[in-house]
Write an enzyme that holds these catalytic residues in place. Structure first.
Site, short mmCIF file in Angstrom:
data_model
loop_
_atom_site.label_atom_id
_atom_site.label_comp_id
_atom_site.label_asym_id
_atom_site.label_seq_id
_atom_site.Cartn_x
_atom_site.Cartn_y
_atom_site.Cartn_z
N CYS A 1 67.13 38.48 38.92
CA CYS A 1 66.64 37.60 37.77
C CYS A 1 66.32 38.44 36.37
CB CYS A 1 65.52 36.73 37.82
SG CYS A 1 66.00 35.40 38.96
N LYS B 1 61.87 29.51 31.37
CA LYS B 1 62.35 30.18 32.58
C LYS B 1 62.66 31.71 32.22
CE LYS B 1 64.01 31.44 36.53
NZ LYS B 1 63.79 31.49 37.89
N GLU C 1 63.43 27.50 39.13
CA GLU C 1 62.72 27.82 40.03
C GLU C 1 61.78 29.33 39.75
OE1 GLU C 1 62.49 26.70 43.35
OE2 GLU C 1 60.93 27.89 42.88
#
Ligand code: UDX
Ligand code: ADP
Length: 445
Positions: A275, A219, A160
């Protein structure tokens, strides 16, 4: 295979908005979002102004899709049984104990999730990693699935890239959708099924298919690159403070070079969010485990500068008051890690406010979206119960002025803070949002 039923495990900041957008764009697919936290599921099913995730545009989509083709349920077993495709969107925090503590991602939620999928699956399924994971996690997931089940699973990585606060727009107009899968007949078939879903609204050329490991590492690498830009500009803001250069003028000048680009060059009191720190620590851990110490040191310095920036902000406030903040009244403006979210994970505010409290200040905290109970639970968790509650107070409405405070510290870039009358209060702007406001005692980061 044309997908008719999707289940997502994890109804958080990633699972909730992502599934809402897929439900909106694919009305023929039934989507069920399950979570082990049943009170969170109750909130998703409850009043629209009290759903667990605040994200601009999200509640409108929930209104349109909820109980039509989007369902929130605490029943993990039936969610798994009924789906041909399962997204894993559970949290992957940094490990607190055991090997790799403080660095590696804690995969216990992912592993529990994989065990449930193995246990409850009665027919073949496509399992998709949505959570940010270390490279080669898909292999671990495959092992768990294989050991605990007789049915066939195809594991894809589909990281994501949404940013909180702009999640809906990011999902509607993704720069790219990344899908990693095995280069086998069944792997390619699974990739095709997922591509067909995204193709409903994402242009074909923006859907990138790779092998699983490239997808997983992309990612981590993307987040590391973004965080590195912030630390780079923040390190320069310290030079600006000494030299008299202006950090925003510098950002503009640097960003006009098309090779550099203007985004993510805003100096700040430091990046937060669930994150960046976690993913960089992960990268550092992976690098060290491959014996790449220089690479590990390089990425670790991004976090060091972020910590330096938060400390620099506190020192600056303190130095203006001759290093004596005892009983000084401070208004903390912003608890969320960025504007337009109610998420406070890794927020600079938690850290800066703790330091100011430890220096003896009397603190009022205001945030338009983070609740008082969340603020106090963060304080208890991260300050380890080591605080004087009589010196901390939560303010429920946006203060019109700051006359009663010695100091106002802006820690989140909420637009509302531009409306406050700061009078003669010493204003420390950790986001440089009031720069053009002509405030008497103004200090930027
Ligand atoms: C990030 C990534 O952007 C996203 O692609 C990924 O899927 C998840 O992690 P998020 O953490 O939600 O998203 O928000 P982001 O907009 O990246 O901001 C992170 C932090 O950096 C915030 O604290 C923000 O205030 C700060 N920031 C951002 C700066 O200090 N300066 C900038 O120029 C940009
Ligand atoms: P993110 O930002 O990655 O979405 P959140 O913490 O907001 O993280 O959401 C993750 C969700 O996953 C939480 O609501 C948590 O309760 C849920 N969760 C974690 N482990 C499991 C599990 N094994 N089964 C079901 N739900 C889980």
């Amino acid at each position: 295979m044309s997908i008719k039923n999707i289940t997502c495990i994890g109804a958080g900041y990633v699972g909730g908005p992502t599934m809402a957008v897929i439900a909106l764009k694919c009305p023929k697919i039934k989507i069920t979002v399950v979570d082990s936290n049943s009170s969170k599921i109750d909130k998703w099913n409850g009043p629209i102004d009290n759903i667990p995730v605040y994200e601009p545009g999200l509640s409108d989509i929930i209104k349109k899709t909820r109980n039509k083709n989007l369902f929130f349920s605490p029943n993990i077993k039936s969610g798994i049984e009924s789906a041909e495709m399962i997204f894993m969107a559970v949290n992957t925090p940094t490990k607190q104990i055991g090997e790799g503590a403080g660095m590696a991602a804690d995969l216990k939620y992912v592993e529990a999730c994989a065990k449930d999928i193995a246990k409850f699956s009665k027919n073949n399924k496509i399992v998709i990693e949505k959570s940010t994971l270390p490279v080669r996690t898909a292999e671990k997931i495959k092992d768990i699935l294989k050991k605990n089940s007789k049915v066939e699973f195809e594991v894809l990585s589909n990281p994501e890239f949404l940013a909180e606060g702009t999640a809906i727009n990011d999902l509607f107009k993704s720069d790219r959708v990344l899908i990693g899968g095995d280069n086998t007949k069944s792997g390619k078939k699974a990739i095709k099924s997922l591509v067909e879903i995204y193709e409903k609204w994402i242009p074909k050329e923006k859907i990138l298919t790779t092998n699983v490991w490239s997808s997983e590492l992309s990612k981590l690498a993307s987040n590391a690159f973004l965080a590195q830009r912030i630390s780079s500009i923040n390190s320069l803001s310290a030079i600006c403070e000494k030299s008299g250069a202006d950090i925003d003028e510098l950002s503009k000048a640097i960003g006009m070079d098309h090779r550099i680009g203007p985004h993510f060059l805003k100096a700040s009191v430091g990046f937060g969010g669930s994150c960046f720190k976690k993913d960089i620590l992960n990268l550092v851990y992976i690098s060290r485990s491959y014996g790449l110490d220089e690479v590990a040191d390089y990425w670790e310095s991004v976090i060091k500068i972020n910590d330096f920036q938060k400390n620099r902000f506190v020192k600056k406030i303190s130095s203006v008051f001759n290093n004596n903040l005892k009983n000084k009244k401070i208004l903390i403006l912003g608890w969320a890690f960025k504007a337009n979210t109610n998420d406070s994970r890794e927020s600079a505010s938690i850290y800066v406010t703790e330091k100011l409290h430890n220096l003896g200040a009397i603190i009022d905290i205001y945030d338009p979206m983070v609740s008082s109970s969340k603020v106090f639970s963060d304080i208890e968790l991260f300050w380890k119960f080591n605080f004087d509650k009589s010196r901390i107070n939560f303010v429920r409405t946006l203060p019109k002025s700051t006359y009663q405070y010695d100091i106002a510290a802006i820690l989140t870039e909420w637009e509302d803070f531009k409306e406050i009358d700061y009078g003669n209060t010493e204003v420390f702007d950790g986001r440089n949002i009031l720069k053009n406001k002509k405030i008497t005692n103004y200090y930027e980061i």
